[in-house]
Scaffold this active site. Structure first.
Site, short mmCIF file in Angstrom:
data_model
loop_
_atom_site.label_atom_id
_atom_site.label_comp_id
_atom_site.label_asym_id
_atom_site.label_seq_id
_atom_site.Cartn_x
_atom_site.Cartn_y
_atom_site.Cartn_z
N LYS A 46 5.60 -3.76 -9.50
CA LYS A 46 4.20 -3.92 -9.83
C LYS A 46 3.31 -3.30 -8.76
O LYS A 46 2.15 -2.99 -8.99
CB LYS A 46 3.86 -5.41 -9.91
N GLY A 47 3.86 -3.13 -7.58
CA GLY A 47 3.04 -2.73 -6.42
C GLY A 47 2.30 -1.43 -6.56
O GLY A 47 1.22 -1.27 -6.03
N GLU A 103 4.88 5.21 -5.07
CA GLU A 103 5.19 3.89 -4.51
C GLU A 103 3.99 3.35 -3.75
O GLU A 103 3.18 4.12 -3.23
CB GLU A 103 6.37 3.99 -3.53
N ASP A 107 9.68 0.23 2.75
CA ASP A 107 10.10 -0.43 3.98
C ASP A 107 11.55 -0.10 4.28
O ASP A 107 11.82 0.84 5.00
CB ASP A 107 9.77 -1.93 4.01
N LYS A 135 6.76 1.82 6.33
CA LYS A 135 7.07 1.08 7.56
C LYS A 135 8.29 1.75 8.21
O LYS A 135 9.42 1.38 7.92
CB LYS A 135 7.40 -0.38 7.25
N PHE A 156 3.94 -8.53 8.16
CA PHE A 156 3.72 -9.02 6.80
C PHE A 156 2.32 -8.61 6.36
O PHE A 156 1.33 -9.09 6.91
CB PHE A 156 3.89 -10.53 6.74
N ARG A 169 -2.60 -9.00 -4.07
CA ARG A 169 -2.38 -7.62 -4.49
C ARG A 169 -3.69 -6.87 -4.72
O ARG A 169 -3.78 -5.67 -4.50
CB ARG A 169 -1.62 -7.62 -5.82
#
Length: 183
Positions: A46-47, A103, A107, A135, A156, A169
């Site tokens: 979903k990101g 995307e 990470d 990241k 985070f 989000r």
């Protein structure tokens, strides 16, 4: 925008303006690289919803199609194992297409590495990756990423597609979450 309480956010790392500026630069690069070619953007749910919407609108490219995939990676807690299951596959045949995976964040890179090999097996003319965030310190798989918005610390983070328990989000910026929420 968004539903964060000020006490939920520790520090804003990237403002809405910084994200919009960098997205415009990325779109210009994509336009230049895919000039004269049909382009298929593949968003990873979903990101990637925010990045996909904003990137596609920033492109000057007339022949852009979009499709979506949803994948689930298994691991213990928040760690990815690289074992992936397709929850929603593409509706589009990739044979001979120029494909750009979009995307929100990379990470570990394990899920993306799996996705790249899966999509490459479908015979696209080309396959590249664009991510708004990466990241580098969290990388466990070497993934070739053509377009990167920002490299971020291994903390985070929430906002602009990044969530914590499906919350935050929709924040228009990227921030660190206050430790009291997850510690």
């Amino acid at each position: 925008m968004g539903s964060a309480q000020p006490s939920d956010i520790a520090k804003v790392l990237l403002t809405e303006e910084q994200i919009a500026t960098r997205l415009g630069e990325m779109a210009a690069d994509v336009d230049r690289d895919y000039q004269g070619r049909d382009l298929l953007l593949v968003g990873v749910l979903k990101g990637a919803v925010m990045v996909m919407a904003d990137l596609s609108r920033a492109l000057q490219h007339e022949t852009v199609a979009m499709d979506w995939m949803a994948v689930s990676s298994y691991g213990s807690g928040t760690r990815s194992s690289g074992v992936v299951r397709i929850l929603k596959d593409l509706d589009t045949d990739l044979e001979g297409r120029h494909v750009l995976i979009v995307e929100d964040i990379i990470d570990s890179g394990l899920t993306l590495s799996w996705l790249i090999s899966n999509l490459k097996s479908r015979g696209p003319a080309s396959l590249e990756v664009a991510t708004m965030f990466r990241k580098p310190e969290a990388a466990q798989a070497d993934v070739d990423v053509r377009y990167v918005g920002f490299d971020l610390p291994n903390e985070f983070l929430v906002g602009y597609g990044l969530d914590w328990a499906e919350k935050y989000r929709t924040l228009p910026y990227v921030a660190t979450l206050a430790p009291h929420l997850y510690s």
